[in-house]
Every structure is written in C-alpha cells, then in structure tokens.
Design a protein around this motif. Sequence first.
Motif, PDB file in Angstrom:
ATOM      1  N   ASP A  63      44.759  53.964   4.999  1.00 35.62           N
ATOM      2  CA  ASP A  63      45.664  53.063   4.281  1.00 35.62           C
ATOM      3  C   ASP A  63      44.900  52.203   3.271  1.00 35.62           C
ATOM      4  OD1 ASP A  63      47.785  54.030   5.758  1.00 35.62           O
ATOM      5  OD2 ASP A  63      47.800  52.354   7.187  1.00 35.62           O
ATOM      6  N   VAL A  64      43.725  51.730   3.657  1.00 31.21           N
ATOM      7  CA  VAL A  64      42.955  50.858   2.769  1.00 31.21           C
ATOM      8  C   VAL A  64      42.459  51.632   1.559  1.00 31.21           C
ATOM      9  CG1 VAL A  64      40.909  49.398   2.572  1.00 31.21           C
ATOM     10  CG2 VAL A  64      42.319  49.304   4.645  1.00 31.21           C
ATOM     11  N   ARG A  65      41.992  52.864   1.770  1.00 31.78           N
ATOM     12  CA  ARG A  65      41.558  53.660   0.615  1.00 31.78           C
ATOM     13  C   ARG A  65      42.690  53.815  -0.394  1.00 31.78           C
ATOM     14  NH1 ARG A  65      40.216  57.462   4.287  1.00 31.78           N
ATOM     15  NH2 ARG A  65      38.212  57.082   5.323  1.00 31.78           N
ATOM     16  N   ALA A  66      43.882  54.050   0.096  1.00 33.18           N
ATOM     17  CA  ALA A  66      45.036  54.198  -0.802  1.00 33.18           C
ATOM     18  C   ALA A  66      45.325  52.891  -1.533  1.00 33.18           C
ATOM     19  CB  ALA A  66      46.256  54.653  -0.008  1.00 33.18           C
ATOM     20  N   ASP A  67      45.231  51.774  -0.824  1.00 33.08           N
ATOM     21  CA  ASP A  67      45.460  50.474  -1.460  1.00 33.08           C
ATOM     22  C   ASP A  67      44.421  50.205  -2.550  1.00 33.08           C
ATOM     23  OD1 ASP A  67      47.615  49.981   0.190  1.00 33.08           O
ATOM     24  OD2 ASP A  67      46.503  48.710   1.592  1.00 33.08           O
ATOM     25  N   VAL A  68      43.158  50.484  -2.243  1.00 31.23           N
ATOM     26  CA  VAL A  68      42.085  50.252  -3.204  1.00 31.23           C
ATOM     27  C   VAL A  68      42.269  51.146  -4.428  1.00 31.23           C
ATOM     28  CG1 VAL A  68      39.605  50.483  -3.622  1.00 31.23           C
ATOM     29  CG2 VAL A  68      40.423  49.439  -1.500  1.00 31.23           C
ATOM     30  N   ALA A  69      42.561  52.421  -4.200  1.00 31.52           N
ATOM     31  CA  ALA A  69      42.713  53.361  -5.307  1.00 31.52           C
ATOM     32  C   ALA A  69      43.795  52.895  -6.274  1.00 31.52           C
ATOM     33  CB  ALA A  69      43.034  54.751  -4.767  1.00 31.52           C
ATOM     34  N   ALA A  70      44.933  52.484  -5.740  1.00 36.33           N
ATOM     35  CA  ALA A  70      46.019  52.010  -6.605  1.00 36.33           C
ATOM     36  C   ALA A  70      45.611  50.753  -7.370  1.00 36.33           C
ATOM     37  CB  ALA A  70      47.266  51.741  -5.764  1.00 36.33           C
ATOM     38  N   GLY A  73      42.840  51.842 -10.222  1.00 34.64           N
ATOM     39  CA  GLY A  73      43.125  52.942 -11.129  1.00 34.64           C
ATOM     40  C   GLY A  73      42.368  54.204 -10.814  1.00 34.64           C
ATOM     41  N   ALA A  74      42.353  54.586  -9.537  1.00 27.82           N
ATOM     42  CA  ALA A  74      41.640  55.787  -9.106  1.00 27.82           C
ATOM     43  C   ALA A  74      42.541  56.616  -8.208  1.00 27.82           C
ATOM     44  CB  ALA A  74      40.367  55.406  -8.363  1.00 27.82           C
ATOM     45  N   GLU A  75      42.069  57.799  -7.841  1.00 26.72           N
ATOM     46  CA  GLU A  75      42.740  58.616  -6.846  1.00 26.72           C
ATOM     47  C   GLU A  75      42.211  58.234  -5.465  1.00 26.72           C
ATOM     48  OE1 GLU A  75      45.213  60.550  -7.709  1.00 26.72           O
ATOM     49  OE2 GLU A  75      44.861  60.059  -9.813  1.00 26.72           O
ATOM     50  N   ASP A  77      41.194  59.992  -2.986  1.00 29.34           N
ATOM     51  CA  ASP A  77      40.004  60.704  -2.524  1.00 29.34           C
ATOM     52  C   ASP A  77      38.766  60.382  -3.362  1.00 29.34           C
ATOM     53  OD1 ASP A  77      40.513  62.085  -4.860  1.00 29.34           O
ATOM     54  OD2 ASP A  77      40.642  64.064  -3.923  1.00 29.34           O
ATOM     55  N   GLU A  78      38.904  59.465  -4.337  1.00 30.68           N
ATOM     56  CA  GLU A  78      37.747  58.997  -5.105  1.00 30.68           C
ATOM     57  C   GLU A  78      37.181  57.691  -4.551  1.00 30.68           C
ATOM     58  OE1 GLU A  78      38.380  60.597  -9.623  1.00 30.68           O
ATOM     59  OE2 GLU A  78      39.757  59.000  -8.988  1.00 30.68           O
ATOM     60  N   ILE A  79      37.714  57.216  -3.437  1.00 27.08           N
ATOM     61  CA  ILE A  79      37.306  55.936  -2.865  1.00 27.08           C
ATOM     62  C   ILE A  79      36.638  56.139  -1.507  1.00 27.08           C
ATOM     63  CG2 ILE A  79      38.094  53.699  -2.007  1.00 27.08           C
ATOM     64  CD1 ILE A  79      38.248  53.979  -5.046  1.00 27.08           C
ATOM     65  N   ALA A  80      35.475  55.522  -1.328  1.00 30.92           N
ATOM     66  CA  ALA A  80      34.800  55.444  -0.029  1.00 30.92           C
ATOM     67  C   ALA A  80      34.678  53.978   0.349  1.00 30.92           C
ATOM     68  CB  ALA A  80      33.417  56.079  -0.092  1.00 30.92           C
ATOM     69  N   LEU A  81      34.798  53.698   1.620  1.00 31.86           N
ATOM     70  CA  LEU A  81      34.662  52.331   2.124  1.00 31.86           C
ATOM     71  C   LEU A  81      33.209  52.096   2.519  1.00 31.86           C
ATOM     72  CD1 LEU A  81      37.886  52.144   4.304  1.00 31.86           C
ATOM     73  CD2 LEU A  81      37.573  51.451   1.927  1.00 31.86           C
ATOM     74  N   THR A  82      32.620  51.032   1.974  1.00 29.98           N
ATOM     75  CA  THR A  82      31.222  50.698   2.217  1.00 29.98           C
ATOM     76  C   THR A  82      31.150  49.270   2.753  1.00 29.98           C
ATOM     77  OG1 THR A  82      30.878  49.814  -0.012  1.00 29.98           O
ATOM     78  CG2 THR A  82      30.528  52.191   0.298  1.00 29.98           C
ATOM     79  N   GLN A  83      29.920  48.767   2.877  1.00 28.64           N
ATOM     80  CA  GLN A  83      29.756  47.394   3.335  1.00 28.64           C
ATOM     81  C   GLN A  83      29.576  46.400   2.194  1.00 28.64           C
ATOM     82  OE1 GLN A  83      28.409  50.004   5.661  1.00 28.64           O
ATOM     83  NE2 GLN A  83      30.463  49.411   6.267  1.00 28.64           N
ATOM     84  N   SER A  84      29.084  46.878   1.038  1.00 27.31           N
ATOM     85  CA  SER A  84      28.777  45.966  -0.064  1.00 27.31           C
ATOM     86  C   SER A  84      28.522  46.767  -1.333  1.00 27.31           C
ATOM     87  CB  SER A  84      27.532  45.127   0.262  1.00 27.31           C
ATOM     88  OG  SER A  84      26.390  45.974   0.356  1.00 27.31           O
ATOM     89  N   THR A  85      28.346  46.055  -2.432  1.00 23.90           N
ATOM     90  CA  THR A  85      27.967  46.704  -3.688  1.00 23.90           C
ATOM     91  C   THR A  85      26.596  47.350  -3.568  1.00 23.90           C
ATOM     92  OG1 THR A  85      29.224  45.014  -4.870  1.00 23.90           O
ATOM     93  CG2 THR A  85      27.708  46.344  -6.172  1.00 23.90           C
ATOM     94  N   THR A  86      25.658  46.624  -2.994  1.00 25.89           N
ATOM     95  CA  THR A  86      24.311  47.169  -2.802  1.00 25.89           C
ATOM     96  C   THR A  86      24.360  48.445  -1.972  1.00 25.89           C
ATOM     97  OG1 THR A  86      23.389  44.935  -2.873  1.00 25.89           O
ATOM     98  CG2 THR A  86      22.002  46.643  -1.936  1.00 25.89           C
ATOM     99  N   ASP A  87      25.182  48.433  -0.951  1.00 26.94           N
ATOM    100  CA  ASP A  87      25.350  49.608  -0.104  1.00 26.94           C
ATOM    101  C   ASP A  87      25.852  50.784  -0.929  1.00 26.94           C
ATOM    102  OD1 ASP A  87      25.645  51.262   2.115  1.00 26.94           O
ATOM    103  OD2 ASP A  87      27.574  50.397   2.697  1.00 26.94           O
ATOM    104  N   GLY A  88      26.860  50.549  -1.758  1.00 26.94           N
ATOM    105  CA  GLY A  88      27.398  51.621  -2.578  1.00 26.94           C
ATOM    106  C   GLY A  88      26.390  52.181  -3.555  1.00 26.94           C
ATOM    107  N   ASN A 225      33.666  59.708  -9.011  1.00 24.25           N
ATOM    108  CA  ASN A 225      34.523  60.560  -9.827  1.00 24.25           C
ATOM    109  C   ASN A 225      34.621  61.956  -9.220  1.00 24.25           C
ATOM    110  OD1 ASN A 225      35.327  62.397 -12.060  1.00 24.25           O
ATOM    111  ND2 ASN A 225      35.200  60.538 -13.293  1.00 24.25           N
ATOM    112  N   ASP A 226      35.848  62.455  -9.138  1.00 23.54           N
ATOM    113  CA  ASP A 226      36.079  63.780  -8.561  1.00 23.54           C
ATOM    114  C   ASP A 226      35.273  64.872  -9.258  1.00 23.54           C
ATOM    115  OD1 ASP A 226      37.691  63.518  -6.362  1.00 23.54           O
ATOM    116  OD2 ASP A 226      39.570  63.669  -7.467  1.00 23.54           O
ATOM    117  N   ASP A 227      34.981  64.682 -10.535  1.00 22.93           N
ATOM    118  CA  ASP A 227      34.290  65.718 -11.296  1.00 22.93           C
ATOM    119  C   ASP A 227      32.830  65.884 -10.880  1.00 22.93           C
ATOM    120  OD1 ASP A 227      36.607  66.161 -12.730  1.00 22.93           O
ATOM    121  OD2 ASP A 227      36.010  64.903 -14.425  1.00 22.93           O
TER     122      ASP A 227
END
Length: 375
Positions: A63-70, A73-75, A77-88, A225-227
């Motif tokens: 549910d959170v991935r879908a909320d973040v994507a919307a 402005g992403a799809e 399946d283009e979102i992963a949940l991490t702990q922080s920006t540094t983590d990402g 990005n999916d690409d």
Amino acid sequence: MKTPGDIRDAVPVFEETRYLNTGASGPSPRPIVERAQETIEAHEWDSAADPGPYPYAFDLYDDVRADVAAFVGAETDEIALTQSTTDGINRIACAMEWEPGDVVVRTDLEHPAGVLPWERLERRGCEVRVAPTEGGRIDRDAYRDAVADAKLVCLSALTWNYGTHLPVAELVADAHDAGARVLVDAVQVPGQCDLDLHEWGADGVAMASHKWMLGLWGGGFLYVNDDVVDELHPGQIGYRSVEEAGDEEYELKAGAPRFEIGTTNPAPYAALSESIEMVESVGIDTIESHIDGLANRFVDGAPEGKLVSPRDPESGLVTVRVDDPEETVDRLRADYGVVVRSLPDPEDAVRASLHVYNTAGDVDRLLEGLDEIGW
C-alpha cells in the motif's frame, strides 16, 4: 482540507520553540506519530493471530509503495522502501558493476550521502570527478566535460546549502547523451515542491520522509526507472528481494522492490503514507506559496552582503553569513527560542528552513535575534 495553522497546531514543539530546521529533520505532527504508534500495536499484537506479522507488514508495504508512486509521479513497481536517502544511494552504488578506471561524477554541492559512497569506490581504483558550482549554480560546460566518459553521475535536485534548484532534466539529458547513468538526491524536494519523477528522466532518485514530508526517521524510498532496473543486481539481498526465498537459484523481484532486503519496522512506512495524506490535504500549491512568502520575508530583512542564497528565493532553505555560526546557533536557541543550523560549506553561515508550519512571527523572531546578536 487542512491549513498551515492546522499543521502547526499538531506539532507540540511549537508550544515552546520556533523550529526552523526542517532541512535537517522536521518534527512530525501528532496524526503522523499516532499512525506509527497504531501500526506498531497492530503489528506486534493484533496481527499475531491473524493475518500474521509478515502478511500484515507485506500488505502495508504494498500500500505504501502505491501511495509513494502516486505522490512522486512514478509507477508502483519503480518504488522501493528504504531507511533513508543515504541508504537508497548506497543501494544503487552497490548494484552496479565497478572496475578500476570507472568514472563517477558528483557536484561540489553534495551532502555526505552523495560523497562518501564514491570515496569508497575511489579506494578501489575508480575515478571521482567533482563538477564545480558557484553560488549554488552548476557550471554546465564543466559538467559536460566531466560526464563525457562517466559511468554514473550523482547530483542533488535541490541544494541543501544554498536552497537552489539544479536543472535536473537538462543535466540528466547531458549525462545520458554521454552514456552515463544518473542518480539524484532529492530529499529536500518532496513535501516542499511539486514533483514528477518521470519529467526528470533520471535512472534513480533517493528520498526520505523525515524532512519536508514531516514523517519519521526510517521512512526512506527509492525510485528506480523501469528502463534500467534489470541492469542492476543489488549488492545486498534478502527474502524481500527475491521471488521465492529458499530456491536453489533465486530470481530477483521485478522492478525496484528487488532493492528491499529483509525485516524492517512497518511503522515509519505507515507514517509515510500518513505524511502524504497530510501534505495533499494542505495542497502542494498552498505549501509552496506559504514557504515563498516566509522566505521572501527573511530575505528582505537580511542586511546587504549577508545573504548567501538567491535574493529571489527558490525554496524554504535560506542561508546567510554570520561572524560566528556556532555561537549564533547556540544563542538563537537559548535566548530567542529559535532553532536553525550552521553549515560546513559555505563557511561562516547559518541556514534557516522555512516550512508550512512556520509563521511570519517565526521569521521576525529570527531576524530580531540576528540583529541583536550581530550578523
């Protein structure tokens, strides 16, 4: 719909303190903290019998991935949940194949999150080039020269020390023309500015919710990005990274969720969804307008020669020069109840972060303190 005043009233710290440091970490309003607390109780107690703690958490992550994507402005399946920006940032860095001589380009405006991973690669024989900037503006010709044979470019969308926007879409296009991938640190953007990641065209964007989104520590998220995602093999994997844990030959999940690793507390992610709902209830246009008014009020009160950020503010991050940054920060907190921060670069500067819950009175109190302490 909520108003800026509603958000301020929901943050207990404002009963005693004029908090102007959201660019470091924003204090969460009560509904966001309460959502996290409710999630912990539901996960630890209620879900034990049905549906179980793992199904409960996995459904929440979806549910959170879908909320973040919307929201960005992403799809989904283009979102992963991490702990922080540094983590990402590190998850992308560790997912690429590196060889001695490979080139990474960053700007000289990056937070340590966009510096340290590349210093590590430098020790392994990679080359790190630093694209120069001045006053929060990037030298486009020098940037193009730097990325000419680069493998990856890492840059900030909104600079944490000057409060300036870099032309991300144009910089991405330059890098792609040269054959380089682009990873963007956008932590200062969501919750402060309108955001559509597909317009940038970047390969990866790392963000977190504990700043302008007013979420909790631990609620990070990564866009891939999916690409390009199929070209990336995460350097760390776990049962959340693969289709079926325990298979002799694992298969990575499709899309960005392959960058998720293992057991993480669902509470910061539930708070992230609540943060999105709160930002949208106020409206990003209202937030941007409110921030712009406060930033202009602060800029107008700054003496000539003291302003580091643009005279025409581009964000709620406004930096000014002072004679003694550490003493100024300490005295503003102790004597005026105002919280700002000093910066390592540029030198002799303090930064105010002006957000939706701040008021003209907060700005006036800051200016009063700086006038009396001495710029």
